[in-house]
Design a protein around this motif. Structure first.
Motif, PDB file in Angstrom:
ATOM      1  N   VAL A  96       0.773  -1.200  -0.040  1.00 43.87           N
ATOM      2  CA  VAL A  96       0.129  -0.202   0.166  1.00 43.87           C
ATOM      3  C   VAL A  96       0.854   1.243  -0.095  1.00 43.87           C
ATOM      4  O   VAL A  96       0.489   2.271   0.725  1.00 43.87           O
ATOM      5  CB  VAL A  96      -0.842  -0.045   1.228  1.00 43.87           C
ATOM      6  CG1 VAL A  96      -2.087  -1.272   0.755  1.00 43.87           C
ATOM      7  CG2 VAL A  96      -0.270  -0.187   2.442  1.00 43.87           C
ATOM      8  N   ASP A 109      -0.578   1.209  -5.301  1.00 42.40           N
ATOM      9  CA  ASP A 109      -2.171   1.262  -5.109  1.00 42.40           C
ATOM     10  C   ASP A 109      -2.962   2.375  -5.456  1.00 42.40           C
ATOM     11  O   ASP A 109      -4.013   2.417  -5.344  1.00 42.40           O
ATOM     12  CB  ASP A 109      -2.435   0.864  -3.785  1.00 42.40           C
ATOM     13  CG  ASP A 109      -2.030   2.038  -2.619  1.00 42.40           C
ATOM     14  OD1 ASP A 109      -1.635   3.189  -3.183  1.00 42.40           O
ATOM     15  OD2 ASP A 109      -2.201   1.913  -1.467  1.00 42.40           O
ATOM     16  N   PHE A 160      -5.006  -1.672   2.740  1.00 41.76           N
ATOM     17  CA  PHE A 160      -5.368  -1.018   1.912  1.00 41.76           C
ATOM     18  C   PHE A 160      -6.756  -0.190   2.283  1.00 41.76           C
ATOM     19  O   PHE A 160      -7.029   0.738   1.933  1.00 41.76           O
ATOM     20  CB  PHE A 160      -5.559  -2.025   0.735  1.00 41.76           C
ATOM     21  CG  PHE A 160      -6.153  -1.207  -0.534  1.00 41.76           C
ATOM     22  CD1 PHE A 160      -5.544  -0.147  -1.462  1.00 41.76           C
ATOM     23  CD2 PHE A 160      -7.595  -1.523  -1.002  1.00 41.76           C
ATOM     24  CE1 PHE A 160      -6.223   0.405  -2.261  1.00 41.76           C
ATOM     25  CE2 PHE A 160      -8.165  -0.860  -1.865  1.00 41.76           C
ATOM     26  CZ  PHE A 160      -7.369   0.154  -2.543  1.00 41.76           C
TER      27      PHE A 160
END
Length: 174
Positions: free
Chosen positions: A53, A58, A83
């Motif tokens: 993340v 992401d 996340f």
């Protein structure tokens, strides 16, 4: 690797192909336009593997959720939960709203699974050495009938300094 939200820097993103279907690794921002420019449609991508993340890995997934797109994510529970917390913090959407846009395929370290929607493709996950939990994978295509086996692996942001790793081992850290 770029910055997750820098317009002039592209991120490291790849698509691993098996059985004519793609698994995107870390979605870059504006990935739909980027992939369409290469002749790849959303329907060609079956899953997105989230390595970790950091925004250069992401940001594209966050963007897809903000646009109301449904995404299929492969990752470990630890990475996926991180996340969710990140997206919740930056969007103020409750977790259940975020999860309503996600089909999550949980993978566990060193457990080989047959990928749903594939006939002969298997996925094995484990963690790589990075500043936060980060994943890597082995994707294997096995056609036992025709005696064909092909393998590709990928690691998202791995610290690989063998002398430092050996020193940690000598100290009993590993």
């Amino acid at each position: 690797v770029g910055s997750g939200f820098a317009a002039k820097k592209k991120n490291s993103c790849l698509i691993a192909w098996t059985e004519g279907k793609g698994i995107m690794v870390d979605a870059l921002p504006d990935s739909n336009r980027q992939t369409l420019g290469c002749g790849i449609s959303e329907n060609d991508i079956q899953y997105i593997f989230l390595t970790h993340v950091h925004s250069d890995h992401d940001a594209g997934l966050v963007e897809k959720i903000l646009q109301g797109e449904r995404v299929k994510i492969i990752s470990s529970r630890m990475i996926f939960d991180s996340f969710l917390r990140k997206v919740e913090a930056i969007t103020c959407f409750p977790t259940d709203v975020i999860e309503s846009f996600v089909d999550f395929l949980e993978v566990e370290p060193n457990k080989k699974i047959k990928l749903p929607g594939f006939q002969n493709s298997y996925f094995t996950f484990d963690y790589s050495l990075h500043s936060i939990p980060a994943g890597r994978f082995i994707l294997t295509y096995e056609d036992k009938k025709n005696n064909i086996k092909k393998t590709i692996s990928h690691s998202g942001d791995t610290k690989f300094d063998i002398s430092r790793i050996n020193a940690w081992y000598e100290k009993g850290i590993f």
